[in-house]
Motif scaffolding. Structure first.
Motif, short mmCIF file in Angstrom:
data_model
loop_
_atom_site.label_atom_id
_atom_site.label_comp_id
_atom_site.label_asym_id
_atom_site.label_seq_id
_atom_site.Cartn_x
_atom_site.Cartn_y
_atom_site.Cartn_z
N ALA A 5 0.85 -1.20 0.00
CA ALA A 5 0.00 0.00 0.00
C ALA A 5 0.89 1.25 0.00
N GLY A 6 1.36 1.59 -1.17
CA GLY A 6 2.27 2.73 -1.31
C GLY A 6 1.51 3.99 -1.69
N CYS A 7 2.16 4.88 -2.44
CA CYS A 7 1.52 6.14 -2.83
C CYS A 7 2.28 6.67 -4.05
N SER A 8 1.55 6.90 -5.15
CA SER A 8 2.22 7.36 -6.38
C SER A 8 2.85 8.74 -6.17
N LEU A 9 2.24 9.54 -5.32
CA LEU A 9 2.78 10.88 -5.05
C LEU A 9 4.11 10.77 -4.30
N ALA A 10 4.13 9.95 -3.23
CA ALA A 10 5.38 9.76 -2.48
C ALA A 10 6.47 9.24 -3.42
N ASP A 11 6.09 8.33 -4.33
CA ASP A 11 7.08 7.73 -5.23
C ASP A 11 7.52 8.68 -6.35
N SER A 12 6.82 9.83 -6.48
CA SER A 12 7.24 10.79 -7.51
C SER A 12 8.36 11.70 -7.02
N ASN B 83 -5.97 2.89 -5.69
CA ASN B 83 -5.73 1.44 -5.65
C ASN B 83 -4.84 1.03 -4.48
N PHE B 84 -3.99 1.97 -4.02
CA PHE B 84 -3.12 1.66 -2.87
C PHE B 84 -3.94 1.60 -1.58
N MET B 85 -4.79 2.60 -1.39
CA MET B 85 -5.63 2.63 -0.19
C MET B 85 -6.52 1.38 -0.13
#
Ligand code: 13P
Ligand code: SF4
Length: 317
Positions: free
Chosen positions: A87-94, A270-272
């Motif tokens: 359960a990651g986050c596309s924003l954090a990974d950007s 989709n992560f949440m």
């Protein structure tokens, strides 16, 4: 583990929570059934405030990884569990550490403010952390001439820049959920529902923000729908929040804003949504997966988060 009926799972979760002195913190983007079993449901700011001040031995985080990491950073002596480590986050990974470090070095002398939606390494490079609830107020609390770097969300960053008029260099990151809202579909919905107000999260792109009657964090959107006189809203954020909106205002109508990809039809993160009641149960039984953060980086990352909590307390947020 054998399949257990849903009602039994909920009862077992409640027993396990008592036995283990555990609490469940859930973000507004979780599914309704998870929000209903949580001890506390909130936005990123409220959840970090709760993580910093509670008497539990175990915090089970129903949300994404950066949120569980923030809880661990604030409560290092507690066991912090995340039911699915994917359960990651596309924003954090950007925003990756090496590039962000270079961005800071190339722009020396600026105060580094980062949104809480980052990995721990980025927090460790920051002066102050913020959430969408307090970002504008935190920037305004700094002396007017102070130059700022803001990351990672370009939409929230530009929103803060427009609201405050401050000298802010914005990192070019984004959330795939909030950037997916379709301007055309929102305007179409508004035409069909002229009595509806459009409310959106500041992570949405500028053209979508420009259509909005109200822009705010998840908790600000929730509060707005409670106190505002309209009866219908087009909601431009992850639709999990609609569970609480309906709960607080049962007679009102909430329409999720559609994404560009009309085959999907909704704008779920989709992560949440990787977190489920079944995974929460398993995680409480096994007490894993557990969030572990190396002490050296934890001690660096805690400072900007504490600074955020102190400023927020002073501002009464
Ligand atoms: P909030 O700060 O409103 O909780 O938002 C968190 C988030 O992940 C938005 O996408
Ligand atoms: Fe990250 Fe966007 Fe999901 Fe929020 S909605 S957790 S910012 S990917």
């Amino acid at each position: 583990m054998k399949d257990i009926p849903k009602n039994d799972i909920v009862s077992e979760i409640n027993i396990l929570k008592k036995e283990k002195n555990a609490i469940i913190l859930a973000h507004y983007y979780q599914t309704g059934d998870i929000q209903d079993i949580a001890d506390f449901v909130g936005d990123s700011l409220a959840l970090s405030q709760k993580a910093a001040a509670n008497y539990a031995d175990i915090i089970l985080f129903a949300g994404v990884k950066f949120m569980a990491e923030t809880a661990k950073i604030l409560s290092p002596s507690k066991k912090v569990l995340l039911p699915d480590m994917e359960a990651g986050c596309s924003l954090a990974d950007s925003c990756n550490e090496a590039d962000f470090r270079k961005f800071i070095e190339d722009n020396k002398g600026r105060t580094v403010i980062t949104y809480v939606n980052t990995n721990t390494e980025i927090k460790a490079l920051s002066d102050i952390v913020c959430t969408s609830s307090n970002a504008v107020r935190i920037v305004e609390s700094l002396p007017p001439g102070e130059k700022i770097i803001f990351g990672p969300d370009r939409n929230l960053g530009n929103y803060i820049l427009n609201q405050t008029g401050r000298d802010i260099l914005v990192w070019d990151g984004a959330c795939h959920v909030h950037e997916e809202f379709s301007l055309e579909a929102i305007l179409d919905l508004k035409e069909k529902n002229p009595d509806a107000k459009i409310i959106v999260h500041p992570e949405c792109e500028l053209p979508v923000r420009m259509t909005a009657d109200f822009i705010g964090s998840t908790s600000a959107l929730l509060k707005f729908t409670k106190t505002d006189s309209a009866n219908k809203y087009i909601v431009g954020t992850e639709p999990g929040i609609i569970h609480q909106m309906k709960r607080e205002s049962p007679s009102k109508i909430f329409i999720p804003a559609p994404p560009r990809d009309s085959t999907c039809g909704c704008s779920e993160c989709n992560f949440m949504k990787l977190i489920t009641i079944e995974k929460i149960h398993k995680c409480l039984v096994e007490e894993k997966p557990e969030i572990i953060i190396e002490e050296k980086i934890l001690l660096k990352a805690v400072k900007p988060i504490r600074r955020m909590l102190e400023i927020s307390e002073k501002l009464g947020l």
